[in-house]
Design an enzyme around this catalytic site. Sequence first.
Site, short mmCIF file in Angstrom:
data_model
loop_
_atom_site.label_atom_id
_atom_site.label_comp_id
_atom_site.label_asym_id
_atom_site.label_seq_id
_atom_site.Cartn_x
_atom_site.Cartn_y
_atom_site.Cartn_z
CG HIS A 37 79.36 31.68 -18.70
ND1 HIS A 37 79.38 32.42 -19.86
CD2 HIS A 37 79.69 30.41 -19.06
CE1 HIS A 37 79.69 31.63 -20.87
NE2 HIS A 37 79.88 30.41 -20.41
CG ASN B 216 78.57 31.24 -24.79
OD1 ASN B 216 79.63 31.70 -25.21
ND2 ASN B 216 78.51 30.34 -23.84
CD GLU C 130 78.13 36.16 -20.36
OE1 GLU C 130 77.85 36.86 -21.34
OE2 GLU C 130 77.99 34.92 -20.39
CB SER D 136 77.81 27.77 -22.08
OG SER D 136 79.05 27.34 -21.63
N1 LIG Z 1 84.48 24.71 -23.09
C1 LIG Z 1 84.22 26.00 -23.00
O1 LIG Z 1 84.78 26.80 -23.77
C2 LIG Z 1 83.28 26.52 -21.95
C3 LIG Z 1 83.28 27.90 -21.65
C4 LIG Z 1 82.46 28.37 -20.62
C5 LIG Z 1 81.61 27.49 -19.94
N2 LIG Z 1 81.62 26.16 -20.28
C6 LIG Z 1 80.74 25.28 -19.51
O2 LIG Z 1 81.53 24.61 -18.56
C7 LIG Z 1 80.97 23.32 -18.30
C8 LIG Z 1 82.06 22.27 -18.52
O3 LIG Z 1 82.46 22.28 -19.88
P1 LIG Z 1 83.89 21.75 -20.34
O4 LIG Z 1 84.08 22.21 -21.74
O5 LIG Z 1 84.91 22.11 -19.33
O6 LIG Z 1 83.64 20.17 -20.35
P2 LIG Z 1 84.72 18.98 -20.36
O7 LIG Z 1 84.07 17.87 -21.05
O8 LIG Z 1 86.03 19.46 -20.88
O9 LIG Z 1 84.92 18.63 -18.80
C9 LIG Z 1 83.89 18.12 -17.98
C10 LIG Z 1 84.53 17.42 -16.80
O10 LIG Z 1 83.51 17.07 -15.87
C11 LIG Z 1 83.82 15.79 -15.32
N3 LIG Z 1 82.60 15.21 -14.78
C12 LIG Z 1 81.58 14.64 -15.43
N4 LIG Z 1 80.62 14.25 -14.56
C13 LIG Z 1 81.05 14.57 -13.32
C14 LIG Z 1 80.53 14.42 -12.01
N5 LIG Z 1 79.34 13.86 -11.81
N6 LIG Z 1 81.26 14.85 -10.96
C15 LIG Z 1 82.45 15.40 -11.15
N7 LIG Z 1 83.01 15.59 -12.38
C16 LIG Z 1 82.32 15.19 -13.46
C17 LIG Z 1 84.42 15.04 -16.50
O11 LIG Z 1 85.22 13.96 -16.05
C18 LIG Z 1 85.24 16.12 -17.19
O12 LIG Z 1 86.56 16.19 -16.72
C19 LIG Z 1 79.78 23.18 -19.21
O13 LIG Z 1 78.62 23.54 -18.49
C20 LIG Z 1 80.07 24.18 -20.30
O14 LIG Z 1 78.92 24.66 -20.91
C21 LIG Z 1 82.45 25.67 -21.25
#
Ligand SMILES: NC(=O)c1ccc[n+]([C@@H]2O[C@H](COP(=O)([O-])OP(=O)(O)OC[C@H]3O[C@@H](n4cnc5c(N)ncnc54)[C@H](O)[C@@H]3O)[C@@H](O)[C@H]2O)c1
Length: 612
Positions: free
Chosen positions: A142, A192, A154, A121
């Site tokens: 994204h 964002n 995006e 993000s």
């Molecule tokens: N939460 C949101 O609203 C949102 C929206 C758009 C983009 N993002 C982006 O998406 C990405 C993930 O965010 P999230 O909120 O889903 O996080 P989250 O914490 O909910 O999930 C992350 C997952 O990654 C796994 N993980 C960690 N290390 C790992 C590895 N080495 N190999 C495989 N799996 C691994 C964890 O076990 C976990 O299930 C981030 O870059 C975030 O910026 C988040």
Amino acid sequence: MTREFTSVGVVGLGTMGAGIVEVFARNGIDVVAVEISDAALDRGRANLTGSTDRAVARGKLAEADRDALLGRVTFAVGLDALHSVDLVIEAVPEHLDLKQRLFAELDRVCQPEAILATNTSSLSVTEISVATARPNQVVGIHFFNPAPVMKLVEVVRTVVTSADVVADVEALCKRLGKVDVTISDRAGFIANALLFGYLNHAVDLFESRYATREDIDAAMKLGCGLPMGPLALMDLIGLDTAYEILDTMYRRGGRDRRHAPVPLLKQMVTAGLLGRKSGRGFYTYERPGSPKVVPDEQTPTTTEPAVTGATLTKVGIGSARSELASPAVVTKVGIVGSGTMATGIIEVFANAGYEVVSVTRGAEQSAKVFEAVRTSLNKGVVRGRLSEADRDAALGRINWSATLDHLADVDLVVESVVEELSVKKALFASLDETCKPGVVLATTTSSLPVIELAMATQRPADVVGLHFFNPAPAMPLVEIVRTIRTSAETVATAQAVSATLGKTGVVCGDRSGFIVNALLFPYLNDAVRMLEASYSTTDDIDHAMKLGCGYPMGPFELLDVVGLDVALAIQRELYLELREPGFAPAPLLEHLVTAGYLGRKTGRGFRDHTRR
Ligand SMILES: NC(=O)c1ccc[n+]([C@@H]2O[C@H](COP(=O)([O-])OP(=O)(O)OC[C@H]3O[C@@H](n4cnc5c(N)ncnc54)[C@H](O)[C@@H]3O)[C@@H](O)[C@H]2O)c1
């Protein structure tokens, strides 16, 4: 010819990853879904089945389609399972070093022609790409939360991403039924960059006890038509993820103080209060991962303050204990003013059964207001919302006057005259002389300090802000502005009256912009700055906020409706009061106002409305 994707890999099955798996599998693409451990894989699988089961329960997905969808997904621990996919998208936590290590590993495991994508993000896609030997095949894709629902994607191209890769990914987004905007690699991209300053500001208002979590969220939902309030959205995003995004944006985006995470966020993350995913964040949820909010110790009691039988007693300094105070009985209301707001407010009170005394500057104004109220009520009759008898009764409850003397026996006065401090102060001084003791004196000001008006009277404890939104009969929100001198009883009366009008009253302190404008206008101003910096176009920015965040209008559409002059005036007030450099009005906004491009009302603002 763009590339055909038959199988993709998704790494990390948390909040975003599980949703992204669902998007691909729903659209007939095989997915290899990868996690870091068996336990994480089980959680990821549960995220996916939970979401698809909810879609079936809501009738949005047939059972057979759900089974086919799940049949396209292979679950695995470790990256080796990704050796033959066409594209990998990662959604692991928002840490640069973690993502760089992951990309180096993906580069080793995946076939040479595979595209490697990040769902980051806020991190630099460029910095992630250079961890591989194929930075030209690295791109940002994204998605927005929840990925199966939000239409926007995006696509982030770095200076080395090849044009073919961008075209392939754009075509893939279309196949997934998404709307893509392609942009360059800047912290927060479009959505964002505009969203997180606002979210952080909302947390700041909550942390400083400016208003309750329920009132902050209700204000933005009901005042701006947003799909959810900022604190509920923080819980959906995940507070740990939100913290990392803000922190990165602060460091990458020019150290704008508004992106420095509010201290409360760090404390909540440390305490394991991560939002929905952990079952508790700003709100408490039925269980981890559940969208259902359950009551907790911060939930307000549902017992409405009694509207009748109470006497008004004074308690010196205003306090937050309004829920403990009894409201005064209000049956007769005086409304001063003859503009758009006064007219709408007269209709609202008369319609709700109050006896109304309208005071204008003369018979001519009164006749105009009468006509406007009658026309509006007639529309209600035509649309079947009001019977003719009810309309006549409402009109019959309004007494028309040109002198404040007729306010001698009202229980509440709502002042809605021109937005000038000297005029309003003089009026409050006169009301003080005319009205009986114990009357609540309310102002509808949207920008002046309520305390200035309170101090123009000898009864500051009885003075409160009642900030209605335009058009008053339609908008469901009223901001109840409590000064440091407003009594708890006065607030309780304002709350009780708002409830009888069918409005949601949210209580806030006496600061510039109250809740809604303080949170809304800096975001609009930021959108203007983004346009000014030529990062994106009016259309793409509007699209991004509507399709990525579910906003009813994009920032430029809204600015053209509100009026650029109005927006500039509000933004200036916010800037002057808070001295926050990030609130300084965007020069482009000032120039457009100077040029007379004020929005729809002049035929031209950010868009030309004279051409259809
Ligand atoms: N939460 C949101 O609203 C949102 C929206 C758009 C983009 N993002 C982006 O998406 C990405 C993930 O965010 P999230 O909120 O889903 O996080 P989250 O914490 O909910 O999930 C992350 C997952 O990654 C796994 N993980 C960690 N290390 C790992 C590895 N080495 N190999 C495989 N799996 C691994 C964890 O076990 C976990 O299930 C981030 O870059 C975030 O910026 C988040």
